[in-house]
Write an enzyme that holds these catalytic residues in place. Structure first.
Site, PDB file in Angstrom:
ATOM      1  N   ALA A   1       0.728  -1.176   0.137  1.00 39.40           N
ATOM      2  CA  ALA A   1      -0.134  -0.062  -0.155  1.00 39.40           C
ATOM      3  C   ALA A   1       1.004   1.404   0.005  1.00 39.40           C
ATOM      4  O   ALA A   1       0.391   2.530  -0.492  1.00 39.40           O
ATOM      5  CB  ALA A   1      -0.867  -0.109   1.278  1.00 39.40           C
TER       6      ALA A   1
ATOM      7  N   LYS B   1      -4.143   5.891  -6.573  1.00 41.33           N
ATOM      8  CA  LYS B   1      -2.706   6.260  -6.778  1.00 41.33           C
ATOM      9  C   LYS B   1      -2.354   5.771  -8.216  1.00 41.33           C
ATOM     10  O   LYS B   1      -1.355   6.536  -8.685  1.00 41.33           O
ATOM     11  CB  LYS B   1      -2.120   5.167  -5.786  1.00 41.33           C
TER      12      LYS B   1
ATOM     13  N   SER C   1      -9.812   0.747  -4.036  1.00 39.82           N
ATOM     14  CA  SER C   1     -10.016   2.083  -4.081  1.00 39.82           C
ATOM     15  C   SER C   1      -8.783   2.869  -3.959  1.00 39.82           C
ATOM     16  O   SER C   1      -8.547   3.924  -4.675  1.00 39.82           O
ATOM     17  CB  SER C   1     -11.152   2.364  -2.865  1.00 39.82           C
ATOM     18  N   TYR C   2      -7.762   2.304  -3.168  1.00 39.68           N
ATOM     19  CA  TYR C   2      -6.616   3.099  -2.869  1.00 39.68           C
ATOM     20  C   TYR C   2      -5.836   2.992  -4.230  1.00 39.68           C
ATOM     21  O   TYR C   2      -5.069   3.941  -4.602  1.00 39.68           O
ATOM     22  CB  TYR C   2      -5.832   2.441  -1.590  1.00 39.68           C
ATOM     23  N   THR C   3      -5.668   1.712  -4.717  1.00 39.68           N
ATOM     24  CA  THR C   3      -5.009   1.626  -5.800  1.00 39.68           C
ATOM     25  C   THR C   3      -5.446   2.298  -7.240  1.00 39.68           C
ATOM     26  O   THR C   3      -4.736   2.689  -7.771  1.00 39.68           O
ATOM     27  CB  THR C   3      -4.868  -0.071  -6.404  1.00 39.68           C
TER      28      THR C   3
END
Length: 301
Positions: free
Chosen positions: A19, A200, A195-197
């Site tokens: 992450a 980013k 969602s984070y990926t």
């Protein structure tokens, strides 16, 4: 740690490593940097540096480090108490900093923040768009719309808004450097980080476009992509019932599993050092890239 609810699965362990989290900082981060703050002839002497999300973590460490190198630092964050504490810490060490409360999800607040920094210090030379969040591991189909929107609004829309209001000032000044905090998730991911990926990965495209558009104006745009960093943002993955000591031990275990090179998490100060280097003339020909700083994390995947 035992099995059951208090056990951290390997999926969660390696996912956290991928992450590239960047949250609150390590106590004592100002130590060595603060001791240099009185040396006002540092490599950023006379420069104005703007940082979003600097009340903790990589942002906080960067604010301390840039100030220690002579920069005048304007920074924002939503947590006013922490922001004032960072401002006082920098000034007590002989540096110059101004905290302004702002939420990067709100266009009016971002615009006001950028303009106030420029008015306060007479210009803008370097920006580090660092503000970001993460949610607990959740499969894509179980992510709520609110969670998705919150991550996207902070991690990619917030960067867009910062760029929108920073670039005109830098063009008017004849150049500058914009850094964006990305993540090792721009290169590889794990289950539960959809969602984070997604956010980013959006950083990569935004940085590339902004770099091409602004190179003729002598503005460099670069993403710093951290690997796993030891910050309280990791606490969103902390199992219930762990003491601080147990949690520290658990983090050390999954860092050893997830970071094949150094087998530990990065310290926020190490990412701040990378930011100082990337913003310097040493990287004068670097733009449009996402620079991975992960301790050998992805090399082992």
């Amino acid at each position: 740690m035992g099995r059951g609810k208090r056990a951290v699965s390997r999926r969660r362990v390696i996912g956290a490593a991928a992450a590239g989290l960047a949250g609150a900082g390590v106590p004592g981060a100002a130590g060595a940097a603060g001791g240099r703050a009185a040396e006002r002839g540092g490599r950023y002497a006379g420069k104005t540096v703007l940082i979003t999300g600097a009340t903790s973590g990589i942002g906080r460490a960067a604010a301390v480090a840039f100030a220690a190198e002579g920069a005048r630092v304007g920074f924002c964050g939503r947590r006013e108490r922490l922001g004032r504490a960072v401002e006082e810490e920098i000034r007590a060490a002989g540096g110059e900093a101004t905290y302004i409360r702002a939420d990067v999800r709100r266009p009016d607040e971002v615009e006001d923040f950028v303009n106030r920094v420029v008015r306060t210090y007479g210009g803008l030379d370097v920006a580090l768009n660092n503000a970001g969040i993460q949610k607990p591991f959740t499969d894509v189909h179980e992510v709520t719309v609110q969670e998705w929107d919150d991550v996207a609004s902070t991690n990619i829309r917030g960067i867009f808004l910062a760029l929108k209001y920073e670039i005109p000032h830098m063009r008017g000044r004849g150049g500058g450097v914009i850094l964006v905090t990305g993540s090792s998730n721009q290169f590889a991911t794990r289950p539960g980080l959809g969602s984070y990926t997604a956010a980013k990965n959006g950083v990569s495209g935004l940085v590339q476009a902004a770099a091409l558009e602004n190179a003729p104006h002598n503005i460099r745009v670069v993403a710093l992509a951290p690997g796993m960093t030891d910050t309280p943002m990791l606490d969103v993955h902390r199992p219930d019932g762990l003491t601080d000591e147990q949690w520290a031990q658990e983090k050390a275990r999954f860092a050893a599993l997830g970071v094949d090179g150094f087998k530990r998490m990065a310290r926020p100060e190490e990412m701040a050092s990378a930011a100082l280097a990337l913003a310097s003339p040493d990287f004068a020909f670097q733009t449009g890239a996402s620079v991975l700083v992960d301790g050998g994390q992805l090399a082992g995947l």
